[in-house]
Design an enzyme around this catalytic site. Structure first.
Site, mmCIF file in Angstrom:
data_model
loop_
_atom_site.group_PDB
_atom_site.id
_atom_site.type_symbol
_atom_site.label_atom_id
_atom_site.label_comp_id
_atom_site.label_asym_id
_atom_site.label_seq_id
_atom_site.Cartn_x
_atom_site.Cartn_y
_atom_site.Cartn_z
ATOM 1 N N ASP A 82 0.841 -1.197 0.000
ATOM 2 C CA ASP A 82 0.000 0.000 0.000
ATOM 3 C C ASP A 82 0.885 1.260 0.000
ATOM 4 O O ASP A 82 1.936 1.285 0.643
ATOM 5 C CB ASP A 82 -0.850 -0.063 1.295
ATOM 6 N N HIS A 83 0.457 2.287 -0.719
ATOM 7 C CA HIS A 83 1.107 3.619 -0.667
ATOM 8 C C HIS A 83 2.631 3.603 -0.619
ATOM 9 O O HIS A 83 3.235 4.033 0.356
ATOM 10 C CB HIS A 83 0.645 4.373 0.588
ATOM 11 N N GLY A 181 -7.205 7.757 8.313
ATOM 12 C CA GLY A 181 -7.225 7.954 9.763
ATOM 13 C C GLY A 181 -8.626 8.121 10.307
ATOM 14 O O GLY A 181 -9.581 7.550 9.798
ATOM 15 N N HIS A 208 -9.895 4.956 -0.876
ATOM 16 C CA HIS A 208 -9.024 4.971 0.301
ATOM 17 C C HIS A 208 -9.701 5.752 1.417
ATOM 18 O O HIS A 208 -10.595 6.544 1.179
ATOM 19 C CB HIS A 208 -7.692 5.660 -0.039
ATOM 20 N N ASN A 230 -10.434 0.258 0.886
ATOM 21 C CA ASN A 230 -9.330 0.086 1.845
ATOM 22 C C ASN A 230 -9.805 0.326 3.266
ATOM 23 O O ASN A 230 -10.463 1.340 3.544
ATOM 24 C CB ASN A 230 -8.223 1.093 1.549
#
Ligand SMILES: [Zn+2]
Length: 284
Positions: A82-83, A181, A208, A230
């Protein structure tokens, strides 16, 4: 089975209008929670690891654990990076057995994002590895990547079309109003933007920052073309909560098998709930 790329998984999801959930895991127990939940629900599933998690747990350990899971459970399982902003690190993960990666050059300028992403796609496809990229900027914090609310930017559909054509990516993460978050206020998703992108863009679209987004909004996003959702924070919170509670009630406890088991069970419940929201139940 072995771990696989996300190609077929996401194309099936797109064709049949559901989404495959991608859960960010951090250790053996969170991976088990995800795989056991997916197995119970007969759902395809993506195990996501950020570069921070890969550095913490080891890419060889993670790949080995995922392979064991894929052998044990007869469902499609992908291990996804991921990322990742670092191309060398991403290549190392591919050498270690990852079949799905996300190159994140979304904080670079547009031309650089295209160039970097295109190179990664060319490399990854030689190993039959699928590549996700992001356009627009999803706010919030994930690993060391922190984006201020004022710097978030929704994905422009026309630019997204151009980006997909020029880079040949397999899936596109779009910014439609979610953040990484924990949310302070309930997020408002820009569904019209999503509908437009889904009409214009052929590759599966990815959401996301879905933790904390009401399930109705996620279902709607899936209906309008999101094929991968996600989930990270929503697994972390109950996991930590259960461990904290355990130690509150058992301050002398020291056996990981005792204090981690309820945390794992709580994470698994979230996995099952998210699979239902994504509509991926019985799609394995
Ligand atoms: Zn993300």
């Amino acid at each position: 089975m072995d771990i696989i790329s996300t190609r077929e998984m996401l194309l099936n999801a797109k064709k049949n209008q559901y989404a495959v959930p991608a859960f960010n895991i951090h250790n053996l127990e969170t991976m088990q929670a995800v795989l056991e939940g997916a197995w119970e629900m007969k759902s395809p599933v993506i195990i996501a690891t950020t570069p921070g998690t890969v550095k913490y747990a080891g890419m060889d350990y993670l790949a080995a654990m995922a392979k064991v899971g894929a052998k044990r459970y007869n469902i499609p399982i992908a291990l996804h990076l991921d990322h990742c902003p670092d191309v060398d690190f991403l290549k190392e993960c591919i050498y270690a057995g990852y079949k799905s990666v996300m190159i994140d050059a979304s904080l670079k300028d547009y031309e650089d994002n295209i160039r970097i992403t295109k190179d990664v796609v060319e490399f990854a496809h030689r190993y039959d590895v699928t590549v996700e990229a992001e356009l627009g900027v999803v706010g919030g914090a994930e690993d060391e990547r922190k984006v201020d609310e004022k710097d978030t930017m929704l994905t422009d559909p026309q630019v997204a079309l151009d980006f997909v054509k020029k880079t040949n990516i397999d899936s596109l993460a779009v910014a439609i109003g979610t953040a990484h978050g924990v949310y302070k206020l309930e997020p408002k998703l820009d569904f019209e933007r999503l509908i437009k992108m889904n009409e214009m863009i052929e590759v599966p679209l990815v959401l996301h920052g879905a933790s904390g987004v009401p399930s109705d909004a996620i279902k709607k996003a899936v209906e309008y073309g999101i094929c991968k959702v996600n989930i990270a924070t929503e697994l972390k919170l109950p996991f930590a909560e259960k461990i904290k509670n355990y130690f509150k009630e058992n301050p002398q406890a020291n056996d990981p098998r005792k204090y981690i088991t309820p945390a794992k069970e709580a994470a698994k419940e979230v996995v099952i709930e998210k699979i239902k929201i994504c509509g991926s139940e019985n799609r394995a």
